[in-house]
Scaffold this motif. Structure first.
Motif, PDB file in Angstrom:
ATOM      1  N   ALA A 139     -40.492  22.222  26.653  1.00  0.00           N
ATOM      2  CA  ALA A 139     -38.979  22.845  27.385  1.00  0.00           C
ATOM      3  C   ALA A 139     -38.504  23.827  26.273  1.00  0.00           C
ATOM      4  N   ARG A 140     -38.549  23.615  25.101  1.00  0.00           N
ATOM      5  CA  ARG A 140     -37.995  24.807  23.935  1.00  0.00           C
ATOM      6  C   ARG A 140     -38.646  25.808  24.098  1.00  0.00           C
ATOM      7  N   LEU A 169     -45.073  35.553  17.901  1.00  0.00           N
ATOM      8  CA  LEU A 169     -43.280  35.538  17.987  1.00  0.00           C
ATOM      9  C   LEU A 169     -42.475  34.937  16.737  1.00  0.00           C
ATOM     10  N   GLY A 170     -43.593  34.664  15.740  1.00  0.00           N
ATOM     11  CA  GLY A 170     -42.975  34.197  14.417  1.00  0.00           C
ATOM     12  C   GLY A 170     -42.506  33.089  14.235  1.00  0.00           C
ATOM     13  N   ALA A 171     -42.054  32.863  13.114  1.00  0.00           N
ATOM     14  CA  ALA A 171     -41.427  31.354  12.934  1.00  0.00           C
ATOM     15  C   ALA A 171     -39.993  31.251  13.693  1.00  0.00           C
ATOM     16  N   VAL A 172     -39.902  30.292  14.352  1.00  0.00           N
ATOM     17  CA  VAL A 172     -38.730  30.119  15.130  1.00  0.00           C
ATOM     18  C   VAL A 172     -38.040  28.663  15.041  1.00  0.00           C
ATOM     19  N   GLU A 173     -36.534  28.854  14.674  1.00  0.00           N
ATOM     20  CA  GLU A 173     -35.748  27.517  14.478  1.00  0.00           C
ATOM     21  C   GLU A 173     -35.640  27.032  16.073  1.00  0.00           C
ATOM     22  N   VAL A 174     -36.133  25.971  16.057  1.00  0.00           N
ATOM     23  CA  VAL A 174     -35.945  25.140  17.409  1.00  0.00           C
ATOM     24  C   VAL A 174     -34.889  23.779  17.240  1.00  0.00           C
ATOM     25  N   LYS A 175     -34.006  23.716  18.195  1.00  0.00           N
ATOM     26  CA  LYS A 175     -33.185  22.777  18.315  1.00  0.00           C
ATOM     27  C   LYS A 175     -33.996  21.425  18.328  1.00  0.00           C
ATOM     28  N   GLU A 179     -38.612  21.336  11.356  1.00  0.00           N
ATOM     29  CA  GLU A 179     -39.445  22.380  10.605  1.00  0.00           C
ATOM     30  C   GLU A 179     -39.299  23.698  11.920  1.00  0.00           C
ATOM     31  N   PRO A 180     -39.213  25.011  11.490  1.00  0.00           N
ATOM     32  CA  PRO A 180     -39.479  26.110  12.401  1.00  0.00           C
ATOM     33  C   PRO A 180     -40.797  25.872  13.123  1.00  0.00           C
ATOM     34  N   ILE A 181     -41.065  26.267  14.414  1.00  0.00           N
ATOM     35  CA  ILE A 181     -42.341  26.338  14.862  1.00  0.00           C
ATOM     36  C   ILE A 181     -42.797  27.693  15.234  1.00  0.00           C
ATOM     37  N   HIS A 182     -43.849  27.882  15.444  1.00  0.00           N
ATOM     38  CA  HIS A 182     -44.524  29.179  15.362  1.00  0.00           C
ATOM     39  C   HIS A 182     -45.262  29.373  16.808  1.00  0.00           C
ATOM     40  N   PRO A 183     -44.413  29.940  17.728  1.00  0.00           N
ATOM     41  CA  PRO A 183     -44.809  30.270  19.301  1.00  0.00           C
ATOM     42  C   PRO A 183     -45.605  31.564  19.406  1.00  0.00           C
TER      43      PRO A 183
END
Length: 186
Positions: A139-140, A169-175, A179-183
């Motif tokens: 969903a995120r 898309l690089g490292a992204v902070e996800v609610k 840890e940041p995820i890498h999509p």
């Protein structure tokens, strides 16, 4: 009773897709409620038919969102690949629906460990529930996607290797994720 419920739960890797119709709120303001119902129905049928072709299982319709499992109820070696192929096919299939205006989707796909078990839902009888962060991840990722885009998580990317072309898309902070995820956009 709790013991039998524990025995009926099973841990497995699952690929989860979350599909969201772009601009459905705006659509609702422009269409008559009957027409909107028909449009959403056509969209739901399109999603169900397309993902079924790739071995996906529609777990839940949530208004204009659709939650789909790959690798469940039957486990598949290439569930992640089939999910990505289904996502790309869906973008085109939804766009081609004969609606008054072209429909567009955002798609997120995540892969990870989940527990599949029986959940009791009020008034619905028994439903197989999937517990774990993977549905939330899908969903995120969907929320990060641009219209007509498929965004996948790092585990899905690892499983599909170089079968597709990607935009990092690089490292992204996800609610909700520490840890940041890498999509990646497929």
């Amino acid at each position: 009773q709790s013991r039998t419920r524990e025995l009926s739960a099973e841990r497995r890797q699952l690929t989860v897709m979350f599909v969201d119709l772009v601009g459905s709120t705006a659509l609702a303001t422009r269409l008559d409620p009957e027409d909107l119902r028909e449009t959403i129905g056509a969209y739901h049928r399109c999603v169900a038919d397309t993902v079924a072709h790739f071995g996906g299982f529609v777990a839940k319709y949530m208004g204009d969102g659709v939650l789909v499992y790959f690798g469940y109820p039957q486990a598949h070696e290439n569930a992640a690949e089939q999910a990505v192929r289904a996502g790309l096919a869906l973008v085109n299939a939804v766009r081609r629906l004969p609606e008054p205006e072209p429909l567009r989707v955002r798609i997120g796909i995540g892969t990870g460990q989940v527990v599949v078990g029986d959940l009791i839902t009020a008034g619905e009888g028994q439903e197989r529930g999937v517990v774990g962060e993977t549905p939330n991840l899908a969903a995120r990722l969907q929320a990060l996607a641009e219209p007509d885009a498929v965004v996948i998580g790092p585990q899905t990317r690892q499983l599909v290797g170089d079968l597709f072309e990607y935009r990092d898309l690089g490292a992204v902070e996800v609610k909700g994720f520490p840890e940041p995820i890498h999509p990646y956009q497929v």
